[in-house]
Design an enzyme around this catalytic site. Structure first.
Site, PDB file in Angstrom:
ATOM      1  N   ASP A  64      36.241  50.350  32.418  1.00 32.84           N
ATOM      2  CA  ASP A  64      37.335  51.221  32.856  1.00 32.84           C
ATOM      3  C   ASP A  64      38.597  50.438  33.190  1.00 32.84           C
ATOM      4  O   ASP A  64      39.697  50.995  33.149  1.00 32.84           O
ATOM      5  CB  ASP A  64      36.912  52.016  34.093  1.00 32.84           C
ATOM      6  CG  ASP A  64      36.003  53.185  33.764  1.00 32.84           C
ATOM      7  OD1 ASP A  64      35.971  53.614  32.593  1.00 32.84           O
ATOM      8  OD2 ASP A  64      35.320  53.668  34.688  1.00 32.84           O
ATOM      9  N   HIS A  98      37.001  27.426  40.940  1.00 36.61           N
ATOM     10  CA  HIS A  98      37.996  27.811  41.944  1.00 36.61           C
ATOM     11  C   HIS A  98      37.770  29.248  42.400  1.00 36.61           C
ATOM     12  O   HIS A  98      37.222  29.476  43.469  1.00 36.61           O
ATOM     13  CB  HIS A  98      39.400  27.604  41.368  1.00 36.61           C
ATOM     14  CG  HIS A  98      40.506  27.791  42.352  1.00 36.61           C
ATOM     15  ND1 HIS A  98      41.794  27.371  42.098  1.00 36.61           N
ATOM     16  CD2 HIS A  98      40.540  28.374  43.578  1.00 36.61           C
ATOM     17  CE1 HIS A  98      42.557  27.665  43.138  1.00 36.61           C
ATOM     18  NE2 HIS A  98      41.824  28.277  44.039  1.00 36.61           N
ATOM     19  N   HIS A 123      45.407  36.480  44.638  1.00 33.80           N
ATOM     20  CA  HIS A 123      44.359  35.454  44.543  1.00 33.80           C
ATOM     21  C   HIS A 123      43.431  35.599  45.736  1.00 33.80           C
ATOM     22  O   HIS A 123      43.877  35.706  46.874  1.00 33.80           O
ATOM     23  CB  HIS A 123      44.984  34.063  44.535  1.00 33.80           C
ATOM     24  CG  HIS A 123      43.980  32.958  44.595  1.00 33.80           C
ATOM     25  ND1 HIS A 123      42.853  32.923  43.802  1.00 33.80           N
ATOM     26  CD2 HIS A 123      43.929  31.839  45.364  1.00 33.80           C
ATOM     27  CE1 HIS A 123      42.161  31.833  44.072  1.00 33.80           C
ATOM     28  NE2 HIS A 123      42.780  31.158  45.025  1.00 33.80           N
ATOM     29  N   TYR A 174      41.771  60.636  31.086  1.00 25.03           N
ATOM     30  CA  TYR A 174      40.861  60.649  32.229  1.00 25.03           C
ATOM     31  C   TYR A 174      41.598  61.079  33.498  1.00 25.03           C
ATOM     32  O   TYR A 174      42.731  60.659  33.737  1.00 25.03           O
ATOM     33  CB  TYR A 174      40.262  59.266  32.428  1.00 25.03           C
ATOM     34  CG  TYR A 174      39.268  59.170  33.564  1.00 25.03           C
ATOM     35  CD1 TYR A 174      37.925  59.480  33.355  1.00 25.03           C
ATOM     36  CD2 TYR A 174      39.667  58.772  34.822  1.00 25.03           C
ATOM     37  CE1 TYR A 174      37.001  59.384  34.389  1.00 25.03           C
ATOM     38  CE2 TYR A 174      38.754  58.669  35.863  1.00 25.03           C
ATOM     39  CZ  TYR A 174      37.427  58.980  35.649  1.00 25.03           C
ATOM     40  OH  TYR A 174      36.523  58.902  36.669  1.00 25.03           O
ATOM     41  N   HIS A 186      39.183  34.534  47.267  1.00 21.34           N
ATOM     42  CA  HIS A 186      37.959  33.763  47.093  1.00 21.34           C
ATOM     43  C   HIS A 186      36.778  34.680  47.418  1.00 21.34           C
ATOM     44  O   HIS A 186      35.877  34.309  48.172  1.00 21.34           O
ATOM     45  CB  HIS A 186      37.966  32.511  47.978  1.00 21.34           C
ATOM     46  CG  HIS A 186      38.854  31.433  47.452  1.00 21.34           C
ATOM     47  ND1 HIS A 186      38.379  30.389  46.686  1.00 21.34           N
ATOM     48  CD2 HIS A 186      40.195  31.256  47.540  1.00 21.34           C
ATOM     49  CE1 HIS A 186      39.390  29.601  46.345  1.00 21.34           C
ATOM     50  NE2 HIS A 186      40.508  30.107  46.854  1.00 21.34           N
TER      51      HIS A 186
END
Length: 206
Positions: free
Chosen positions: A94, A145, A69, A203, A71
């Site tokens: 991708d 958020h 997580h 790839y 910001h």
């Protein structure tokens, strides 16, 4: 980068949380170990308040082994604008198969009763409602958020966080050049995602 990262990893039914804490001499990685119910097993610090969000994601997405997580600036800006992150080109395709979704608002009751847990629940709800798979869409924007990403390892989860921020920045720049820009054609999105993922991926050099 100039943004904070908390991430977790599941090993043998224990959750290892890495807290990116600012110390006098710079940033230090501090480790706290909990069980899958959030009880601390090892470590002298409390886990991040985001732990309960991460635990809900592990419950909802069995193939996920690590959650990140942040910001970060542009991805968070999109979350604040309550926008999905559209796929305008192949850099996005991708890694993320389609538009990265933004969740609904949490209700006042959800925030008051169990904010962090319900943040995880609303992410899982968004994926159920949209029929998305966590393995092909390794990220989400939580409304008002910020972004959460995940993967099969900490390295992959962090990689997805960095790519998500980069493509969010590209969306901002692209829309400056063309306010009526259209998403990439589905056949192009399909090609770029499938040539890097799945049984027929080809790839890269091996």
């Amino acid at each position: 980068t100039d943004y904070n990262i908390n991430h977790t990893k599941v090993i043998d039914d224990s959750v290892y949380m890495v807290i990116n804490a600012y110390m006098d001499n710079g940033y230090a990685l501090l480790y706290v170990t909990t069980d899958l119910e959030g009880n601390v097993i090892e470590g002298g610090l409390r886990p991040s308040s985001d732990l309960m969000t991460h635990l809900e994601l592990y419950k909802a997405f069995p193939d996920v082994n690590a959650v990140v997580h942040t910001h970060s600036r542009y991805a968070t800006a999109l979350a604040q604008a309550e926008r999905n992150l559209p796929c305008y080109g192949t850099t996005h395709a991708d890694t993320f198969y389609g538009a990265v979704p933004c969740t609904r608002h949490l209700t006042e009751q959800e925030v008051e009763e169990a904010y962090e847990k319900n943040t995880g629940c609303v992410i899982a709800e968004t994926f159920r409602d949209l029929g998305l798979e966590a393995t092909t869409m390794p990220g989400v924007l939580v409304c008002k958020h910020g972004p959460f990403t995940w993967g099969s390892s900490c390295k992959k989860a962090v990689e997805h966080a960095l790519i998500l921020e980069e493509v969010a920045h590209m969306v901002f720049l692209t829309e400056q050049f063309d306010t009526r820009v259209r998403v990439a054609p589905q056949y192009l999105q399909d090609k770029h995602y499938r040539r890097k993922h799945g049984e027929k991926a080809y790839y890269g050099q091996k």
